[in-house]
Write a protein that holds these residues in place. Sequence first.
Motif, PDB file in Angstrom:
ATOM      1  N   ASP A   1       0.803  -1.234   0.000  1.00  0.00           N
ATOM      2  CA  ASP A   1       0.000   0.000   0.000  1.00  0.00           C
ATOM      3  C   ASP A   1       0.829   1.274   0.000  1.00  0.00           C
ATOM      4  O   ASP A   1       0.403   2.286  -0.540  1.00  0.00           O
ATOM      5  CB  ASP A   1      -0.960   0.012   1.198  1.00  0.00           C
ATOM      6  N   VAL A   2       2.013   1.253   0.609  1.00  0.00           N
ATOM      7  CA  VAL A   2       2.841   2.464   0.678  1.00  0.00           C
ATOM      8  C   VAL A   2       3.929   2.450  -0.401  1.00  0.00           C
ATOM      9  O   VAL A   2       4.113   3.433  -1.113  1.00  0.00           O
ATOM     10  CB  VAL A   2       3.471   2.633   2.083  1.00  0.00           C
TER      11      VAL A   2
ATOM     12  N   ALA B   1       8.075  12.270  -3.502  1.00  0.00           N
ATOM     13  CA  ALA B   1       8.065  11.015  -2.757  1.00  0.00           C
ATOM     14  C   ALA B   1       8.061  11.273  -1.249  1.00  0.00           C
ATOM     15  O   ALA B   1       7.344  10.602  -0.495  1.00  0.00           O
ATOM     16  CB  ALA B   1       9.263  10.159  -3.147  1.00  0.00           C
ATOM     17  N   VAL B   2       8.836  12.245  -0.785  1.00  0.00           N
ATOM     18  CA  VAL B   2       8.858  12.593   0.642  1.00  0.00           C
ATOM     19  C   VAL B   2       7.493  13.121   1.081  1.00  0.00           C
ATOM     20  O   VAL B   2       6.964  12.726   2.125  1.00  0.00           O
ATOM     21  CB  VAL B   2       9.986  13.612   0.947  1.00  0.00           C
ATOM     22  N   ALA B   3       6.900  13.982   0.279  1.00  0.00           N
ATOM     23  CA  ALA B   3       5.563  14.514   0.601  1.00  0.00           C
ATOM     24  C   ALA B   3       4.545  13.379   0.677  1.00  0.00           C
ATOM     25  O   ALA B   3       3.703  13.344   1.589  1.00  0.00           O
ATOM     26  CB  ALA B   3       5.142  15.556  -0.434  1.00  0.00           C
ATOM     27  N   TYR B   4       4.614  12.438  -0.236  1.00  0.00           N
ATOM     28  CA  TYR B   4       3.722  11.280  -0.244  1.00  0.00           C
ATOM     29  C   TYR B   4       3.868  10.482   1.052  1.00  0.00           C
ATOM     30  O   TYR B   4       2.879  10.123   1.688  1.00  0.00           O
ATOM     31  CB  TYR B   4       4.037  10.399  -1.457  1.00  0.00           C
TER      32      TYR B   4
ATOM     33  N   VAL C   1       4.113   8.174   7.381  1.00  0.00           N
ATOM     34  CA  VAL C   1       5.370   7.438   7.503  1.00  0.00           C
ATOM     35  C   VAL C   1       6.418   8.359   8.122  1.00  0.00           C
ATOM     36  O   VAL C   1       6.519   9.534   7.757  1.00  0.00           O
ATOM     37  CB  VAL C   1       5.834   6.925   6.115  1.00  0.00           C
ATOM     38  N   GLU C   2       7.211   7.826   9.051  1.00  0.00           N
ATOM     39  CA  GLU C   2       8.273   8.608   9.677  1.00  0.00           C
ATOM     40  C   GLU C   2       9.415   8.834   8.694  1.00  0.00           C
ATOM     41  O   GLU C   2      10.115   7.895   8.308  1.00  0.00           O
ATOM     42  CB  GLU C   2       8.821   7.884  10.914  1.00  0.00           C
ATOM     43  N   VAL C   3       9.576  10.075   8.266  1.00  0.00           N
ATOM     44  CA  VAL C   3      10.703  10.467   7.422  1.00  0.00           C
ATOM     45  C   VAL C   3      11.765  11.037   8.355  1.00  0.00           C
ATOM     46  O   VAL C   3      11.475  11.897   9.176  1.00  0.00           O
ATOM     47  CB  VAL C   3      10.276  11.505   6.352  1.00  0.00           C
TER      48      VAL C   3
ATOM     49  N   LEU D   1      15.167   6.778   0.364  1.00  0.00           N
ATOM     50  CA  LEU D   1      14.792   7.247  -0.967  1.00  0.00           C
ATOM     51  C   LEU D   1      16.010   7.924  -1.544  1.00  0.00           C
ATOM     52  O   LEU D   1      16.695   8.681  -0.849  1.00  0.00           O
ATOM     53  CB  LEU D   1      13.654   8.273  -0.904  1.00  0.00           C
ATOM     54  N   VAL D   2      16.309   7.654  -2.805  1.00  0.00           N
ATOM     55  CA  VAL D   2      17.457   8.256  -3.452  1.00  0.00           C
ATOM     56  C   VAL D   2      17.043   8.690  -4.855  1.00  0.00           C
ATOM     57  O   VAL D   2      16.220   8.043  -5.498  1.00  0.00           O
ATOM     58  CB  VAL D   2      18.661   7.274  -3.481  1.00  0.00           C
ATOM     59  N   SER D   3      17.599   9.828  -5.298  1.00  0.00           N
ATOM     60  CA  SER D   3      17.290  10.327  -6.624  1.00  0.00           C
ATOM     61  C   SER D   3      18.498  11.065  -7.193  1.00  0.00           C
ATOM     62  O   SER D   3      19.154  11.824  -6.478  1.00  0.00           O
ATOM     63  CB  SER D   3      16.081  11.268  -6.572  1.00  0.00           C
ATOM     64  N   PHE D   4      18.779  10.805  -8.451  1.00  0.00           N
ATOM     65  CA  PHE D   4      19.849  11.522  -9.165  1.00  0.00           C
ATOM     66  C   PHE D   4      19.467  11.558 -10.646  1.00  0.00           C
ATOM     67  O   PHE D   4      20.086  10.914 -11.487  1.00  0.00           O
ATOM     68  CB  PHE D   4      21.231  10.906  -8.929  1.00  0.00           C
ATOM     69  N   PRO D   5      18.418  12.325 -10.965  1.00  0.00           N
ATOM     70  CA  PRO D   5      17.876  12.314 -12.332  1.00  0.00           C
ATOM     71  C   PRO D   5      18.858  12.765 -13.410  1.00  0.00           C
ATOM     72  O   PRO D   5      18.677  12.428 -14.582  1.00  0.00           O
ATOM     73  CB  PRO D   5      16.669  13.239 -12.252  1.00  0.00           C
TER      74      PRO D   5
END
Length: 184
Positions: A28-29, A109-112, A118-120, A149-153
């Motif tokens: 679900d998450v 993704a963090v906002a979601y 969820v504890e960020v 979570l990782v991002s490097f577009p």
Amino acid sequence: MPIPGMRGTDHVGFTVPDLDEAQEFFVDVLGAVHVYTLGPKRADDDFMAVNLGVHPRTEITEIRFLRLGNGSNVELFHYASADGQAPQPRNSDIGGHHLALYVDDLDAAVAYLRDRGVEVMGDPVTSAGASAGQRWVYFRSPWGMQFELVSFPHGKAYEKEATTLLWHPVSSCDAIRSDPEHAS
């Protein structure tokens, strides 16, 4: 020399305190898909000690297999441990771990996650050095397991001069889409 025929990671297994809670979180998450379940595994001999390194009377009560996006599969275990269970290790402990998920838009993704309760852990961090171009943040499951979570577009700095690139889920998806054998 590498292990003969080794292709890559098939799955990562995690022992969880509550399979229903864990499956709900992953599905679900995180967006995983439940694929299949295996029932109990118990042994009256030394199978569990020899093959899994646990107390010989420990029982696997259930295992659930999930597909997580375009990366590795996840195997969720629930054990009835004959000699008790240690607390979950921190990242700094031997055996400490986290599961990192690549996302296209880290802020979305963090906002979601925050909207889902969820504890960020803190705010996104901007990497430097060879990882420049990357942003990341940790978060926790309801039972305390750590994820990232990782991002490097636009890539990472090391890629400009590297002869070998780290595996990347986006480039793997593109390779699958461009392979005529995998085209739909």
